[in-house]
Structures are given as structure tokens and as C-alpha cells.
Design a protein around this motif. Structure first.
Motif, PDB file in Angstrom:
ATOM      1  N   ALA A 141      24.571  32.735  26.381  1.00  0.00           N
ATOM      2  CA  ALA A 141      23.699  31.697  26.934  1.00  0.00           C
ATOM      3  C   ALA A 141      24.022  31.601  28.423  1.00  0.00           C
ATOM      4  O   ALA A 141      24.812  32.398  28.953  1.00  0.00           O
ATOM      5  CB  ALA A 141      23.926  30.366  26.221  1.00  0.00           C
ATOM      6  N   ASN A 142      23.416  30.644  29.113  1.00  0.00           N
ATOM      7  CA  ASN A 142      23.726  30.474  30.524  1.00  0.00           C
ATOM      8  C   ASN A 142      25.210  30.174  30.704  1.00  0.00           C
ATOM      9  O   ASN A 142      25.753  29.254  30.094  1.00  0.00           O
ATOM     10  CB  ASN A 142      22.899  29.327  31.117  1.00  0.00           C
ATOM     11  N   ARG A 143      25.872  31.010  31.509  1.00  0.00           N
ATOM     12  CA  ARG A 143      27.288  30.868  31.840  1.00  0.00           C
ATOM     13  C   ARG A 143      28.196  30.998  30.629  1.00  0.00           C
ATOM     14  O   ARG A 143      29.279  30.423  30.579  1.00  0.00           O
ATOM     15  CB  ARG A 143      27.556  29.538  32.577  1.00  0.00           C
ATOM     16  N   GLN A 144      27.756  31.777  29.641  1.00  0.00           N
ATOM     17  CA  GLN A 144      28.573  32.051  28.459  1.00  0.00           C
ATOM     18  C   GLN A 144      28.528  33.551  28.173  1.00  0.00           C
ATOM     19  O   GLN A 144      27.457  34.090  27.873  1.00  0.00           O
ATOM     20  CB  GLN A 144      28.062  31.268  27.246  1.00  0.00           C
ATOM     21  N   TYR A 145      29.712  34.209  28.277  1.00  0.00           N
ATOM     22  CA  TYR A 145      29.766  35.663  28.183  1.00  0.00           C
ATOM     23  C   TYR A 145      30.924  36.094  27.289  1.00  0.00           C
ATOM     24  O   TYR A 145      31.966  35.433  27.205  1.00  0.00           O
ATOM     25  CB  TYR A 145      29.955  36.295  29.568  1.00  0.00           C
ATOM     26  N   PHE A 146      30.709  37.250  26.660  1.00  0.00           N
ATOM     27  CA  PHE A 146      31.774  37.916  25.912  1.00  0.00           C
ATOM     28  C   PHE A 146      31.998  39.279  26.552  1.00  0.00           C
ATOM     29  O   PHE A 146      31.077  40.094  26.645  1.00  0.00           O
ATOM     30  CB  PHE A 146      31.382  38.091  24.446  1.00  0.00           C
ATOM     31  N   LEU A 147      33.233  39.529  26.998  1.00  0.00           N
ATOM     32  CA  LEU A 147      33.586  40.793  27.646  1.00  0.00           C
ATOM     33  C   LEU A 147      34.334  41.667  26.656  1.00  0.00           C
ATOM     34  O   LEU A 147      35.431  41.310  26.213  1.00  0.00           O
ATOM     35  CB  LEU A 147      34.456  40.526  28.884  1.00  0.00           C
ATOM     36  N   ASN A 148      33.768  42.802  26.322  1.00  0.00           N
ATOM     37  CA  ASN A 148      34.400  43.713  25.362  1.00  0.00           C
ATOM     38  C   ASN A 148      35.337  44.666  26.112  1.00  0.00           C
ATOM     39  O   ASN A 148      35.075  45.857  26.231  1.00  0.00           O
ATOM     40  CB  ASN A 148      33.340  44.497  24.598  1.00  0.00           C
ATOM     41  N   ALA A 149      36.433  44.115  26.589  1.00  0.00           N
ATOM     42  CA  ALA A 149      37.404  44.930  27.337  1.00  0.00           C
ATOM     43  C   ALA A 149      38.698  44.140  27.481  1.00  0.00           C
ATOM     44  O   ALA A 149      38.726  42.913  27.335  1.00  0.00           O
ATOM     45  CB  ALA A 149      36.853  45.313  28.712  1.00  0.00           C
ATOM     46  N   ASP A 150      39.766  44.860  27.768  1.00  0.00           N
ATOM     47  CA  ASP A 150      41.029  44.241  28.155  1.00  0.00           C
ATOM     48  C   ASP A 150      41.057  44.155  29.668  1.00  0.00           C
ATOM     49  O   ASP A 150      40.645  45.090  30.363  1.00  0.00           O
ATOM     50  CB  ASP A 150      42.210  45.066  27.655  1.00  0.00           C
ATOM     51  N   ALA A 151      41.539  43.027  30.186  1.00  0.00           N
ATOM     52  CA  ALA A 151      41.475  42.823  31.635  1.00  0.00           C
ATOM     53  C   ALA A 151      42.651  41.969  32.092  1.00  0.00           C
ATOM     54  O   ALA A 151      43.331  41.318  31.291  1.00  0.00           O
ATOM     55  CB  ALA A 151      40.152  42.161  32.025  1.00  0.00           C
ATOM     56  N   THR A 152      42.868  42.001  33.415  1.00  0.00           N
ATOM     57  CA  THR A 152      43.866  41.153  34.059  1.00  0.00           C
ATOM     58  C   THR A 152      43.156  39.986  34.717  1.00  0.00           C
ATOM     59  O   THR A 152      42.204  40.175  35.478  1.00  0.00           O
ATOM     60  CB  THR A 152      44.655  41.935  35.116  1.00  0.00           C
ATOM     61  N   LEU A 153      43.623  38.773  34.430  1.00  0.00           N
ATOM     62  CA  LEU A 153      42.972  37.572  34.932  1.00  0.00           C
ATOM     63  C   LEU A 153      43.591  37.176  36.277  1.00  0.00           C
ATOM     64  O   LEU A 153      44.812  37.064  36.400  1.00  0.00           O
ATOM     65  CB  LEU A 153      43.139  36.447  33.909  1.00  0.00           C
ATOM     66  N   TYR A 154      42.712  37.002  37.258  1.00  0.00           N
ATOM     67  CA  TYR A 154      43.126  36.510  38.574  1.00  0.00           C
ATOM     68  C   TYR A 154      42.450  35.173  38.822  1.00  0.00           C
ATOM     69  O   TYR A 154      41.263  34.997  38.541  1.00  0.00           O
ATOM     70  CB  TYR A 154      42.723  37.488  39.682  1.00  0.00           C
ATOM     71  N   LEU A 155      43.230  34.218  39.376  1.00  0.00           N
ATOM     72  CA  LEU A 155      42.693  32.905  39.687  1.00  0.00           C
ATOM     73  C   LEU A 155      43.051  32.573  41.121  1.00  0.00           C
ATOM     74  O   LEU A 155      44.229  32.533  41.480  1.00  0.00           O
ATOM     75  CB  LEU A 155      43.275  31.858  38.733  1.00  0.00           C
ATOM     76  N   GLY A 156      42.006  32.367  41.924  1.00  0.00           N
ATOM     77  CA  GLY A 156      42.244  32.120  43.337  1.00  0.00           C
ATOM     78  C   GLY A 156      42.999  33.261  43.996  1.00  0.00           C
ATOM     79  O   GLY A 156      43.770  33.052  44.933  1.00  0.00           O
TER      80      GLY A 156
END
Length: 826
Positions: A141-156
Motif C-alpha cells: 500500500a502507500n508507504r508499505q513495502y516488503f523487500l525480498n533481500a538481506d540488507a544493512t540498515l543505515y539511519l541518518g
């Protein structure tokens, strides 16, 4: 009736019909797209809380398009979930509640099927020809996603942690709630997910970068299959235009401030002489600030991005930039004291919006020879009962002094619930004693000294509002016996500052007791709870209770009812002889505590209590068919069921014995007789009389008889035991006709049996040497059918020596070769 009246009545009836349909639909609880869920699992409800469901629960859509999950139809067990949601099944499968688009790394979308199970196939998910490839993004939906991958999260720009196949729920500020591996985490700040150096998902901006391509995920809809790729030069032009607009805005604000100050010409001249110096300092500050906000990862992969929804959001208790509508009543914000920019610094007292305060500080620092330190919040990561904040200072002139006070303020009560004091070298802080699902903001108070006669000044900056996470318990039953349960318990979010955690076990009648849980449960790893001392066939449910160090008690959601199994029990046991003469033992045995390894039967003759051997025809769970090995034509027997088991917990062996209550009447209705062939006895009597006339003749006949005996023995079948002595014909058990029979006499072996008419059987004539326990061997077979009276009668002829050397029996098989009966010679 006039036509106009008819029209009026129809027009008036239409809204009544619509209202009636709505009321009827609500009353009848119309359900659409019903699906029986194929496995246990979890899903987010309509408030983005973790909800467990069970195999067999019903997923459906209501008349007003709400998505619901119901446990059963007997009681109100409905739970509303997100309209477009992912159901995570236990077998690593996914189910979507609606048809949703999946966008691949080329920017091409295709449609996924709603209410279908997408099974995990390596790094992809598949249902028929529909597929979710690795690195693809599903837009729910709007602003709702599923990412089918492994990833590194960065914040700021700061690396936080590794995530696997996350569900991303983004609000309008660009803050993101991540749900992965049945765990939730929420972050306030700009988030990016780096899959590799060439593939980065900017979650806050909804831009997916693959190499030189930039895919605008917000542009995709449920049925949009168009390839949408934002070109690099378009992005660059857009950023330059935004930068130019911001510069013009800053210039206009500076001119207004100059007019408001109404400075003298001399002061203006002084300021003009210092413009170059001020511009140089401001440029240096901006450069320093940019350097502090970038990492090597950002520079190589484009992790630094702008807010998608702008910077003018009025979050929490914030006011407008001009500060004319301050509702917080916070008069301590800003600088206490005056410098060269007295009027503008006083404006800080009226601003509690974080972004507005930063802009005002930047304006002040453009006019100052030594800059006021500017605190930049990197991100805020709220947990359930605490929040972590990352921050940094832009302080090129080293004017920051002392410690920084960080306070967490409950926006509902206005009270400060926790305060931390940090040094200038610290870059993050943890504030505790918060409540789940509470709304808070942070207040930063720090001091600086610009080296003027005003001395030490103070600045107070308020962060945007944030909400702490709620927490849900997840219960998964591992094993159940009649008195024990093994239960996996876990939390979907981590809780800090816990005094103790317990599991409340409640019986169906209301009785309850507590079990202590370890730190693994609180840390988010989950724990296996072994509950003992339960009652058989009884319902129990579980609830996690957490006692906090601040005295607060958090009672989480309860599990569904789980039932202990029945104790070890034999429901039925019976033994009987079937129509085909096979003895059949049937039983119904169950145990939650023991595993059955082997089932056997013990048979005894009721008269003398001797053991009766048997041969198993076939055996399956709850049913044993066997053929008793007995020479008696009929027999009354006692039977006992013997079960060899292993305890599921201790692995110790245990034998259960269950006697069959009724006696078994066993009757073969078949006989096997061996009699001398008729008309051979008289010839033997005449010969005996002639030989008794003289002794010479008797000795001669004896010698001849021994020679005949030797010759007959050599003719015996190869199965005859070598050196077997012939039976003493003078035994008292020997029939008279056998004694009188000549050595070359023959015997008739006759088998008879009564069964149903027109049935076919296979007869195996078996023998073994007299006086031995050798195995029985088959020396001839016959296929024979019953006559119109259901009778079978068959005769084989054997020699006298064969009769005296072997024991005989008949094995009866049905037409399929399955053993039914053993019949021994009388």
C-alpha cells in the motif's frame, strides 16, 4: 398516480434501499474471499501489532472491505488486520490479502495473487508462475513495502544492524517501522537499506537505486505495469533547484532581520567589514557539518538523501517557524542571555519545533564571529520501555562547555520521566523508564560560551515527537503430553530495565500458577518453557507478565487454549476368531507420555495354562492377525496384549500388559487323518501264519524283513534324517493294523475342511522328521475349491516307511496366498 409522484417515490426509496443494504450487510456479517489458513503464523493487525493465527482459522473480507481473521463461528473471535497485509506462515511461506504489485530490479512490476500461498524456493517465493525474485520489492500500500533481500540498515548515515527480508511501514515524516523475523523496531530519522554497493533502497524517500537507475516506488499502483525509472540527471537538477530555493529563502530572511534590528550606519559599516569573515566562518561550519553527517558508505552508495515529504512538518508540540503559535508553554527554549544578535536569539524562546530551531541557529551563526554549537539528532530508536538517541554537535569554535542534559518528556502528562547527562564526547544515549505505546519527546539542554561579556549561555532543543513500541507475546506449542507442555515464548520487541519476567499458566477452571522466565525472553531471543504437573485432558492458556524496575507491571496478550492429551489409556481390547479361522486381536491404545515400539500377544491353553505358540499373519496399528500353532482341533485360550514402549521424556523402557477379559474359543473345522490303505491287513495275517510253522521260516522272514526295511529306507525322501531308526512297531500306542501291515504297505493321508461354497484354497502338505524340532518342509501343494456343500476333501498316498519317519501337517492358504490355518495329523 401521477408520473411525478412515481418518480418522487422512487427517488425517496433509493437511499432507504442503500441504508437497508448496509444495515443488512452489517447484521448478516457478509463475508467474501473466505480462506482457511493452511498453517500457523503471524500477521500485523490494523494497529500494526503482532497477531498470531492458527491453522484452520478463517481469513475473509467483510462487506465494508475490512480484512478479518476468525478462529471459529461459535463465538466472536474476529481480529481485524491491515487491509493489505502479509501473513507469515510457519513454513517460511507468505500470503497476501490483496493483489499487489512486485517491482523487480529493472523497474518492471507484475501482479501477485491475493489469498494464495507463496512458498519459499531458495531466495525467491513462488505460486504457480507468479514469483517474487530476490531483491524485488512488493508494494502493499502507500508507504508499505516488503523487500525480498538481506540488507544493512543505515539511519541518518549511521550503520545500525543487519535485517533480513523486512516489511517497511513508513510514515509521512520518513520514519520507518521495520518488521522482520517476527520482531518489530521503529526508527525516527532518515533510513536507507544497503543490499550491496550498487543496490540501495532509500526507504524514507521511497527511491530504489540499482546502479545508475533510480526507481520511484511511490509511483507504482496495484495494476501499474509500466517501467518507471528516474534518471540520475533529473535527480541532480531537482536537488540543485531545491538548494537554490533554500538559498533565496535564507537571503530573504537575512534582509528582514537586518531591517528589524534597525542598526546605525556605523554598525552597518562594521557589519559590512565583517561580512567576509562571517561568510567564511559560515562556510566552514557548513562544511564541517556535512563532513560529520557523511560516512564512507554514503559517499559510495548514495545513502544520504533528503526527506521525501518536506521539512515543514509540525510534529508533536512544535509551532511554526516564526514562533507565533507556541502551545507548549516552554519558556526555557533557546539562549539565556544576549549577544550581538539579541533580538534574533530571543526568538528561540518561542520555537520548539526541531527543524525550526536548527534553521534559526544557522541564521544566528551567520552573524556571529564565534558560532553557537548546533546539536544535530541523527536518529531516535524507540523501544518498548526505552529509547536510544544518536546525536552530534557542529562546534567548529569549541564553544560547547559542560555536559548535555537529555530528558524524556511524557507528552500526555508533561512530566519528565527520565534524564541523562552526557559529556561532549558522547554521541548516543539511552533513556529508560518509558511506557509501552506512549508518546514522548526529548529535550536537549546544553551550554556554550562565545567569549563575550555575557558569559555562559544555554540552549534547549526539543526533538520531534515519537511513540514507543508496543509489545506482543508469541506462543508456539512444541510438544504436549498428558501432564506436560513445551512452549516456545518470545516477544516481538525488546524490553529494557526489566526486574523479572514470568509466565502465568492458567487452568480452564481459573486456577493459575507462575513460572520464571530467563533473560533470553526479554532480550528478544525467545525461550523454551517446560511446564510440568498438568492435568490430563485439560485446557490451559499462558500469559507473559513483566515486572519493571520502576514498579510498573506489564501484562501481555494471552495465548489460545492448549489441551493436554489423555494419559496412557487402553480404550478397547477384544480377541476373536474370524470367518477365515484366523485369530484377530484388536485394540485402541493411546499415550501422550509413551511411544509404542512393539505390540505382541501371549496365548495360553485355558485347561493346563501351557503357552500356545502362534505365527503372525499381518500386523498394523491396533490390529494383530495370527494363526495358533496347536495340534488340537478346538481349544479354549486366554490372551494377553503386551505393549513395549519408551517414555518420551526420560527415554526409559516400559511394558504395559492388558489381559483380554473373555476366553477365545478356537475351532479349526478341519482334520488330517493317516490310515492304512484298505485290504492290506488280511494278506499280512496269512503271511504271518505261514511263517510261524517253523523257526527256520521265522528267522528267514525276519532277515528278509530287515533287508526290505533297509531297501525301503533308501527310498525315503532326501529330507529323511540319516540314521533315523524305525519306530518300534511293538509300541503299545501303535495300532494293531499297523503292526500287521506288510513293510510295503501304503497309507492314505486325508484332509477335510468345511468352509463357504465356491471358495478356492491352496493346501501345502508339510512334514518334518519324527522326534525333531526341525523346520517344516513342503513336499507337495494342491489348489482346491469347496464343493456345493462347502466341503473340501483331498487324499495323498504315502508309504509305511514315510509314515513312520515323519510328522505331517497341512498349511491352508487363501487364494492370495495368505496363511489361515495349520492342521495337524490326529
Amino acid at each position: 398516480m401521477k408520473p411525478t409522484w412515481k418518480i418522487g417515490i422512487i427517488v425517496a426509496a433509493v437511499p432507504l434501499i442503500i441504508i437497508a443494504v448496509i444495515l443488512w450487510g452489517s447484521y448478516k456479517e457478509a463475508r467474501f474471499d473466505l480462506v482457511s489458513l493452511p498453517d500457523n503464523g503471524v500477521v500485523l493487525n490494523n494497529e500494526q501489532e503482532t497477531l498470531q493465527f492458527q491453522k484452520g482459522n478463517t481469513l475473509y473480507r467483510s462487506w465494508n472491505s475490512d480484512q478479518l481473521i476468525a478462529k471459529n463461528d461459535k463465538e466472536d473471535t474476529r481480529n481485524q488486520i491491515m487491509k493489505s497485509a502479509i501473513l507469515y506462515l510457519d513454513k517460511e511461506a507468505l500470503m497476501f490479502t490483496e493483489n499487489v504489485p512486485v517491482i523487480d530490479t529493472n523497474g518492471v512490476s507484475s501482479k501477485l495473487k491475493g489469498n494464495k500461498v507463496y512458498e519459499s524456493k531458495g531466495s525467491t517465493y513462488q505460486y504457480n508462475k507468479s514469483e517474487i525474485n530476490e531483491k524485488s520489492v512488493v508494494k502493499l500500500a502507500n508507504r508499505q513495502y516488503f523487500l525480498n533481500a538481506d540488507a544493512t540498515l543505515y539511519l541518518g548515515g549511521e550503520k545500525i544492524k543487519e535485517v533480513s527480508k523486512p516489511l517497511l511501514l513508513i510514515d509521512k515524516t520518513g520514519s520507518v517501522t521495520i518488521y522482520e523475523n517476527k520482531k518489530k523496531s521503529r526508527y525516527l530519522g532518515h533510513m536507507t537499506l544497503k543490499i550491496n554497493d550498487d543496490t540501495v533502497l532509500d526507504a524514507s524517500s521511497e527511491i530504489y537505486t540499482i546502479g545508475d537507475r533510480k526507481i520511484d516506488l511511490a509511483s507504482f499502483g496495484g495494476t501499474d505495469n509500466e517501467k518507471l525509472v528516474v534518471k540520475e540527471d533529473e535527480q541532480k537538477d531537482k536537488k540543485e533547484a531545491e538548494k537554490k530555493k533554500e538559498e533565496e529563502k535564507q537571503k530573504e530572511l537575512a534582509e528582514k532581520e537586518a531591517e528589524k534590528n534597525n542598526e546605525t550606519k556605523e554598525a552597518n559599516g562594521s557589519n559590512e567589514s565583517n561580512d567576509a569573515k562571517d561568510n567564511k566562518v559560515a562556510s566552514k561550519d557548513n562544511e564541517s557539518e556535512n563532513d560529520s553527517n557523511k560516512t564512507s558508505g554514503e559517499q559510495s552508495s548514495g545513502l544520504n538523501a533528503t526527506k521525501k515529504y518536506g521539512d515543514d512538518l509540525n510534529v508533536g508540540k512544535g509551532s511554526t517557524e516564526a514562533g507565533t503559535n507556541n502551545t507548549s508553554g516552554n519558556k526555557n527554549s533557546g539562549s539565556k542571555g544576549n549577544t550581538n544578535g539579541t533580538a534574533t536569539q530571543e526568538d528561540l524562546d518561542k520555537i520548539d519545533d526541531y527543524e525550526a530551531v536548527l534553521r534559526k541557529l544557522d541564521e544566528l551563526n551567520e552573524k556571529l564571529e564565534r558560532n553557537i554549537p548546533v546539536l544535530r539528532i541523527g536518529y531516535i530508536s524507540p523501544n518498548v520501555t526505552s529509547t536510544k538517541v544518536s546525536y552530534s554537535y557542529a562546534d567548529p569554535n569549541n564553544t560547547l562547555i559542560g555536559v548535555t542534559k537529555i530528558s524524556a518528556v511524557d507528552e500526555k502528562t508533561g512530566k519528565t520521566v527520565n534524564t541523562q547527562y552526557v559529556s561532549a564526547v558522547d554521541t548516543e544515549a539511552l533513556l529508560t523508564d518509558l511506557s509501552p505505546n506512549g508518546k514522548y519527546h526529548l529535550e536537549f539542554t546544553y551550554q556554550y560560551d562565545l567569549g563575550t561579556d555575557k558569559g555562559i549561555q544555554e540552549v534547549k532543543i526539543q526533538s520531534d515527537s515519537f511513540t514507543t513500541q508496543s509489545v506482543s507475546a508469541i506462543y508456539q506449542m512444541q510438544s504436549v503430553t498428558s501432564t506436560t507442555m513445551k512452549l516456545n515464548v518470545a516477544l516481538d520487541a525488546q524490553i529494557d530495565n526489566v526486574k523479572r519476567a514470568r509466565v502465568k499458566v492458567t487452568k480452564a477452571n481459573g486456577d493459575s500458577f507462575y513460572m520464571n522466565a530467563s533473560a533470553n525472553l526479554i532480550n528478544g531471543n525467545g525461550e523454551l518453557i517446560n511446564v510440568t504437573g498438568l492435568d490430563p485432558s485439560t485446557a490451559y492458556h499462558f500469559q507473559i507478565v513483566i515486572d519493571m524496575k520502576n514498579g510498573e507491571t506489564i501484562e501481555l496478550n494471552s495465548s489460545e487454549n492448549y489441551y493436554t492429551m489423555q494419559a496412557t489409556v487402553l480404550k478397547s481390547l477384544k480377541a476373536s476368531q474370524s470367518a477365515d479361522k484366523v485369530l484377530q486381536v484388536q485394540y485402541d491404545w493411546s499415550s501422550a507420555d509413551y511411544t509404542l515400539n512393539q505390540a505382541t500377544i501371549e496365548l495360553k491353553d485355558e485347561n493346563d495354562q501351557t503357552k500356545v505358540d502362534y505365527q503372525v499373519v499381518n500386523q498394523e496399528k491396533g490390529n494383530i492377525r495370527l494363526v495358533p500353532v496347536t495340534k488340537d482341533e478346538s481349544l479354549n485360550m486366554e490372551a494377553k496384549l503386551v505393549l513395549e514402549t519408551t517414555n518420551n521424556e526420560t527415554k526409559e523402557s516400559k511394558t504395559f500388559e492388558y489381559p483380554v477379559k473373555q476366553d477365545i474359543q478356537y475351532n479349526k473345522n478341519a482334520t488330517l487323518t493317516i490310515n492304512l490303505t484298505p485290504f492290506q491287513t488280511e494278506e499280512n495275517n496269512t503271511k504271518q501264519a505261514e511263517e510261524s510253522s517253523t523257526k527256520q521260516a521265522e528267522e528267514s522272514s525276519t532277515k528278509q524283513a530287515e533287508e526290505d526295511n533297509t531297501k525301503q529306507t533308501e527310498e525315503v525322501d532326501s529330507n529323511t534324517v540319516a540314521g533315523q531308526e524305525t519306530k518300534n512297531t511293538n509300541s503299545i500306542t501303535t495300532k494293531v493294523e499297523d503292526v500287521l501291515a506288510p513293510q510295503n504297505a501304503t497309507y492314505d493321508m486325508t484332509f477335510s475342511m468345511q468352509r463357504k461354497t465356491n471358495e478356492t484354497y491352496q493346501l501345502a502338505f508339510e512334514r518334518r522328521a519324527v522326534g525333531t524340532e526341525d523346520n517344516w518342509s513342503t513336499w507337495t501343494t494342491q489348489k482346491i475349491a469347496t464343493d456345493e456343500n462347502g466341503q473340501i476333501k483331498h487324499t495323498e498316498t504315502i508309504s509305511k516307511l514315510a509314515k513312520e519317519s515323519f510328522d505331517y501337517r497341512i498349511a491352508v492358504y487363501d487364494a492370495n496366498g495368505i496363511l489361515q490355518l495349520y492342521v495337524y495329523q490326529e
